[in-house]
Every structure is written in structure tokens, then in C-alpha cells.
Design a protein around this motif. Sequence first.
Motif, PDB file in Angstrom:
ATOM      1  N   MET B   1      94.560  83.796  35.512  1.00  0.00           N
ATOM      2  CA  MET B   1      94.283  82.428  35.922  1.00  0.00           C
ATOM      3  C   MET B   1      93.683  82.400  37.317  1.00  0.00           C
ATOM      4  O   MET B   1      92.878  81.562  37.654  1.00  0.00           O
ATOM      5  CB  MET B   1      95.592  81.645  35.916  1.00  0.00           C
ATOM      6  CG  MET B   1      95.373  80.205  36.264  1.00  0.00           C
ATOM      7  SD  MET B   1      96.258  79.143  35.130  1.00  0.00           S
ATOM      8  CE  MET B   1      96.002  77.579  35.912  1.00  0.00           C
ATOM      9  N   TYR B   4      89.563  82.903  37.592  1.00  0.00           N
ATOM     10  CA  TYR B   4      88.462  82.059  37.156  1.00  0.00           C
ATOM     11  C   TYR B   4      87.496  81.733  38.301  1.00  0.00           C
ATOM     12  O   TYR B   4      86.322  81.519  38.092  1.00  0.00           O
ATOM     13  CB  TYR B   4      88.979  80.762  36.503  1.00  0.00           C
ATOM     14  CG  TYR B   4      89.725  79.849  37.438  1.00  0.00           C
ATOM     15  CD1 TYR B   4      89.037  78.946  38.236  1.00  0.00           C
ATOM     16  CD2 TYR B   4      91.113  79.881  37.508  1.00  0.00           C
ATOM     17  CE1 TYR B   4      89.719  78.118  39.101  1.00  0.00           C
ATOM     18  CE2 TYR B   4      91.791  79.053  38.368  1.00  0.00           C
ATOM     19  CZ  TYR B   4      91.093  78.174  39.165  1.00  0.00           C
ATOM     20  OH  TYR B   4      91.755  77.349  40.023  1.00  0.00           O
ATOM     21  N   ALA B   5      88.020  81.798  39.520  1.00  0.00           N
ATOM     22  CA  ALA B   5      87.155  81.528  40.666  1.00  0.00           C
ATOM     23  C   ALA B   5      86.068  82.586  40.802  1.00  0.00           C
ATOM     24  O   ALA B   5      84.964  82.306  41.240  1.00  0.00           O
ATOM     25  CB  ALA B   5      87.981  81.472  41.945  1.00  0.00           C
ATOM     26  N   HIS B   9      81.262  82.952  40.682  1.00  0.00           N
ATOM     27  CA  HIS B   9      80.384  83.603  41.657  1.00  0.00           C
ATOM     28  C   HIS B   9      80.097  85.028  41.234  1.00  0.00           C
ATOM     29  O   HIS B   9      80.267  85.965  41.995  1.00  0.00           O
ATOM     30  CB  HIS B   9      81.038  83.598  43.032  1.00  0.00           C
ATOM     31  CG  HIS B   9      81.338  82.233  43.545  1.00  0.00           C
ATOM     32  ND1 HIS B   9      80.365  81.377  43.979  1.00  0.00           N
ATOM     33  CD2 HIS B   9      82.498  81.569  43.670  1.00  0.00           C
ATOM     34  CE1 HIS B   9      80.926  80.245  44.358  1.00  0.00           C
ATOM     35  NE2 HIS B   9      82.218  80.327  44.186  1.00  0.00           N
ATOM     36  N   ARG B 302      88.767  78.045  49.282  1.00  0.00           N
ATOM     37  CA  ARG B 302      89.854  77.619  48.419  1.00  0.00           C
ATOM     38  C   ARG B 302      91.106  77.233  49.195  1.00  0.00           C
ATOM     39  O   ARG B 302      92.204  77.249  48.652  1.00  0.00           O
ATOM     40  CB  ARG B 302      90.136  78.710  47.393  1.00  0.00           C
ATOM     41  CG  ARG B 302      89.035  78.730  46.339  1.00  0.00           C
ATOM     42  CD  ARG B 302      88.843  80.068  45.763  1.00  0.00           C
ATOM     43  NE  ARG B 302      89.997  80.438  44.963  1.00  0.00           N
ATOM     44  CZ  ARG B 302      90.210  81.661  44.546  1.00  0.00           C
ATOM     45  NH1 ARG B 302      89.379  82.609  44.876  1.00  0.00           N
ATOM     46  NH2 ARG B 302      91.261  81.926  43.808  1.00  0.00           N
ATOM     47  N   ARG B 304      92.123  74.378  50.076  1.00  0.00           N
ATOM     48  CA  ARG B 304      92.792  73.256  49.435  1.00  0.00           C
ATOM     49  C   ARG B 304      93.572  73.711  48.203  1.00  0.00           C
ATOM     50  O   ARG B 304      94.707  73.289  47.990  1.00  0.00           O
ATOM     51  CB  ARG B 304      91.753  72.197  49.048  1.00  0.00           C
ATOM     52  CG  ARG B 304      92.398  70.870  48.771  1.00  0.00           C
ATOM     53  CD  ARG B 304      91.384  69.850  48.347  1.00  0.00           C
ATOM     54  NE  ARG B 304      92.115  68.633  48.032  1.00  0.00           N
ATOM     55  CZ  ARG B 304      92.422  67.721  48.930  1.00  0.00           C
ATOM     56  NH1 ARG B 304      92.049  67.869  50.180  1.00  0.00           N
ATOM     57  NH2 ARG B 304      93.113  66.666  48.573  1.00  0.00           N
ATOM     58  N   GLU B 305      92.936  74.593  47.443  1.00  0.00           N
ATOM     59  CA  GLU B 305      93.627  75.125  46.269  1.00  0.00           C
ATOM     60  C   GLU B 305      94.917  75.830  46.677  1.00  0.00           C
ATOM     61  O   GLU B 305      95.953  75.693  46.013  1.00  0.00           O
ATOM     62  CB  GLU B 305      92.704  76.117  45.541  1.00  0.00           C
ATOM     63  CG  GLU B 305      93.376  76.773  44.350  1.00  0.00           C
ATOM     64  CD  GLU B 305      92.609  77.977  43.823  1.00  0.00           C
ATOM     65  OE1 GLU B 305      91.376  77.925  43.765  1.00  0.00           O
ATOM     66  OE2 GLU B 305      93.284  78.974  43.478  1.00  0.00           O
ATOM     67  N   GLN B 322      97.847  87.010  44.445  1.00  0.00           N
ATOM     68  CA  GLN B 322      96.687  86.402  43.788  1.00  0.00           C
ATOM     69  C   GLN B 322      95.392  86.915  44.427  1.00  0.00           C
ATOM     70  O   GLN B 322      94.464  87.327  43.738  1.00  0.00           O
ATOM     71  CB  GLN B 322      96.754  84.880  43.892  1.00  0.00           C
ATOM     72  CG  GLN B 322      95.556  84.212  43.228  1.00  0.00           C
ATOM     73  CD  GLN B 322      95.492  82.724  43.524  1.00  0.00           C
ATOM     74  OE1 GLN B 322      96.513  82.107  43.857  1.00  0.00           O
ATOM     75  NE2 GLN B 322      94.325  82.161  43.416  1.00  0.00           N
TER      76      GLN B 322
END
Lengths: 245, 397
Positions: B1, B4-5, B9, B302, B304-305, B322
Amino acid sequence: MTVDSNNVLINFNDIYRTYYMGAEVINALNGVSLEIRKNEYISIMGPSGSGKSTLMNIIGCLDTPTAGVYQFESQVVCDLTGDSIVKMNDNELAKIRNKKIGFVFQTFNLLPRATALQNVELPLIYAGIPKSERREKAMYSLEKVGLLDRATHKPSELSGGQRQRVAIARALVNSPSIILADEPTGNLDSETSKEIMEFLDELHSQNNTVILVTHEPDIAKHAARVIQILDGKIDSDIRKADLVN
Amino acid sequence: MSLYALWGHKLRAVLTTLGITIGVFTVGSVTAIIEGLNASFADQISNLGSDVFYVSRHAWFSGYDGWLKSQKYKIIDVNTAEYIYDNAEYVEATSPMIRRRANLKYKEKSMEGIEITGVNHMMPIIEGTEISEGRFFSPFDVRHRKNVVVIGENVRKEFFPNTAAVGEKISIKGHKFLIIGLFEKKGKMLFNDLDSRVQIPYLTFKKLIERDNRGATIAVKSIHPDLLAEAEDEVHNLMRINRGLHPTEDDDFAINQMNTLMDLYNQMTGFLWAVAIGIGSISLVVGGIGVMNIMLVSVAERTREIGIRKSIGATRQKILFQFLIESMVVCSIGVITGLLLATATALLIQNFTPLAAKVPANWGILGAGVVLIVGVIFGMWPANRAAKLDPIDALRY
């Protein structure tokens, strides 16, 4: 104000939150004492800069006070009185955020590249729940907000109201002790706002504890108890029942 | 999961890992080449025998100066082989070796620039070669300067693809030679193709092929590998007597053995290794910095993520892992590309050059090691930065 202590969810005792910006000292919270019981429906109001966001962040364990005692359920989040300093570490705070608190933000704060279902599942991943159970719980939560048919949609494919409902589903998925909603209708039109507020009302009626942070009186009046914050202090704390009486 | 970022790119990720690709590719191809060399080299050593040494005017690998000096020495006469054989105790076999390149002909077919070696009947014992068909030449053939030849598999294939070779006549430099035997197929060793061997009696060689007397190398086989040093000592003394050297005079010949070749080989591969590891590690550091850079960008993008994840209960460790995993995935893109390129190179070398490149089985481990080390080292700082973000600040971003 002493009620059955078993019912006390949150206990603030003389909480301060002080920021130092250069030589300037800012007391965002300036001695707040507060008790929140289970199944209360509270709105916290105040103009911007009043300290209501700081209050919400501390309740939500995103931030910690610089002085005072904060008890969540029976756990001491921090006790900064006297010589003994008791403070939860980062992991313990994260655990409380994960299991006990469901956040609903003004800007929804969904992960843009994840589907609605994946967004709702995320707290369960951090709670270490196995995959099949996770899926089941997330689907159930989406069903509760009426978005089961949107499970595979990404946030960009959903309307504002739907996004907020996904966020609420995410907040509910771990069966938290409180729902903490920060301006939940701030980015929604009045029609959708009404819908979301009705939904929060319903959550309250299902024995959930709901705390709303807002500056809109219309929104605040949904709650049974309205706390006004001004200059980092509680200005007023009024229960509707008191008004009626 | 968390990956996906990355897919958003892809190009960025691939460009970032170019340094790692180059590093892994360099180390990978050099490993393949060296592994290939090792395999054929071990072959060659066992083929030539650890109990064999060669007496010649100049010491192998003594450089240009050594070679130049040796050119002033008397040539070594072919008869020296017999002299050593007759007088040495620790010697099992000796043979002179004289070489020239010449053209071979059979009917209309011809082969150009084939190395013809003149040897005596003991050469198969020294070289450990087997005759697959027919026989090797006898002392009688040598003494009577017979026009007989023993050929290798390549010559047979060229001239007699479908018919028997033994009993046929080929011409070497215009002289007819009777094929009396075939060398067993041996394959390639290092830079030599053993199957191109063509050997004739050395006296016949001197009579028909050699116009000028350039002297010979004497191949000597000791009676036992353990007695190689004794045999060398003995031959050394015999050579000094044979060449009439005064005790104060230096040797005007050299005793060469495969160890010398081994040393040179080790030097050569050592140098290759050093270069490969040098280039490889520089590229890996450059690549690693690229990964670090991209991870810093990713963390910033990221923020904010990260705030969202923290607000719903992600611990520092979860965020750290992660991003570390992401960094390792970025690295593995580079490593896998590098290994694929190196494999392709190894296959190309195998099929289109005489070098035998081998794809080592441990490349998987090498790759995983690089992923782990580079990914973790260069991902740690960005990942830690992400993990330490304050959730409120990150959410406000």
C-alpha cells in the motif's frame, strides 16, 4: 460536577499549552479544566486564535500540554504537576489515536491515491488487524455511511459530502471512544452540511461520544453541550438541559 | 500500500536508480567474466599439468626489457630436450617445441595461419593429451623425419566433415603430410583453442618448415608433481652445464612454470576486481545519493499524507519502515535492471567471443545485499525525517 467516575472519558486539570516564539511566550491554552463523559455531544466554539484547535489537538493526543494533568479514560496521558512528570511516549499516543479516537477533518484528509475502502482500512492496518477481518470491518463501516457502492472509488471520484462520509467511516472503523470532528462541514455546502450533521447526530444517538470543533453557531447547536473558548480559557460551558431547566 | 506513490513516478524512480544500475552492472559483468575465466583456467592448469615446466631463453612475463635481454642469449637447441632426458633423474619426459604459423591445404580447401608445432613422441605424455583415433608419432617417425601429422578437432571438421581423416594427406607449406592420428576434442582454454593443434615430428619440422633457426622451448615433465622443485633444480644445473656457463655467469635461459602464469592471472583478475569494485562502489554511492534525494523529495511531497497516517495511529516505526521499504524498492529497480544487463552481457560474451563468461549463481544474494545496504543506508535519513514529523505540522502542510 462530580458524576459517576466510571463514565468520565476525558479529564483535563489545569491544562496549559505554551509556545515560545523567540522571546514571545504564547499561552494557547491558559489553564483549562474540563470533564467529558461518555455519550456526550459537545461542541467547542471560539473565534480563530482562541485556542480551540490546540484544545482539540490535545484531546486527540496529536499534541501534549506543557502543564497540567490529562487523563483519557483511566489512563494518564500526562501529569506535569509537581516533581514527577508522567508523559506517554510517541508510540502510546499513536496507539490512543489509533484505537480510541476517530478524527474527522475539515479537509477530509483522505489519501488521494488510495480507494475509499483502502482509506477506511488504514487505521486497522496500524492496529495490526488481519487482512480478512480488516476488509470485513471496513466494508461494514462504509455500509454505515451508505457508501458501500463507492468502495473502489478514489477520493477524486467522490463528491465533498461523500468524501467526508468516507472520512467518518474511517473514524468509526476502530470503534473509537470519541469522534473528534474539526469543522467537519467547513468545506461543504449547506445542503451537504446538513446531511453530515444529521449523520453525526445519529452517531451520537447510537451511544457514541462526539466532539465538534466549530465556529458556526448553527453547527454548534446540534450538540447538547457547548463550550466557548476565549484566549485559551473556557469562557462558558453550557448544557442544553441546563437551559431547559 | 505504501508503494502506490512510487508508481506515480515510475520514470523518476528509474532515472534515480541509474547510478545503482551502472554499479551493479559493472560489478556483475566483471564477476561473470572472471568466473568464466576461472572455470576455463582451472581446466587449463590441470591440462598442462602441475608437474610440467618449460625451459626457454626468456622468462615469461618478464616484460619487454626481459624479452629484449633474452634475445642476446644463445638460442636453445632442439637437442637440449634429449640431453635433459638422458641426464636427469627426476624427469619423466621432455620434448622440444618449435612453432610456426603456416597454411594448411586439403584439395581445394585451405586454412590459413594455423600454428604448427614440432615436437617429439613424448609430447602427449607431457601435455596429457589423448589420441581419439589413429596414433601419435613414434620415435621412429621422428628419427626418420617422416611427413606425418596429428591434427586437432577443428582441422578435422574443416577438411573432413563427413569422411575419415586418418590416412588422408594434407599439405603444410606445400609439403604433403600423412594424417596418422586425431587429438581428442578438448575445447577452449583461456585464449588458446586446443582443438586447433597440429603437431609434426620436430626433425621433420626442422627439415621442411623451419628455414631460420629460432631455437626451441623445451617442455619437461617431472616424475611426480611433488618432485617438481627437484626436477627444476636438476634441469637448471644441466642447462648451465649444457650452455657452458661459468659459475660467475648469470643464467642465459629461464625455467618457466604454470605458477608464473597463475600469478599473472591472479594479478590480472585482481586488477579487474579492483577496477570493478572501484567503479561499482562509486556508482553505488552516486546512486545512493540519488535515492536519498528522491526519498527526501518524496517525504516532502507527502508530508500531509504522513500527517494523516500519524493522526490515525501510525507510529514512528511504521512511517520509518514505510519509507525504508520504499527506498529499498527504488534500489531494487536499479539492482534488477543492472543484473539483467549484466546477464545479457555475460550471454553476449559467451556466444560471440572466445571468452567464457559465467552467470554466477550468487547474483541473487549480491543483488539482495546491495538493495539492503544501499536502500537502508541512503533511505534512513529521509525515512527518519518522515518518522519524526510532528503530526500537527504535517497535517497543516
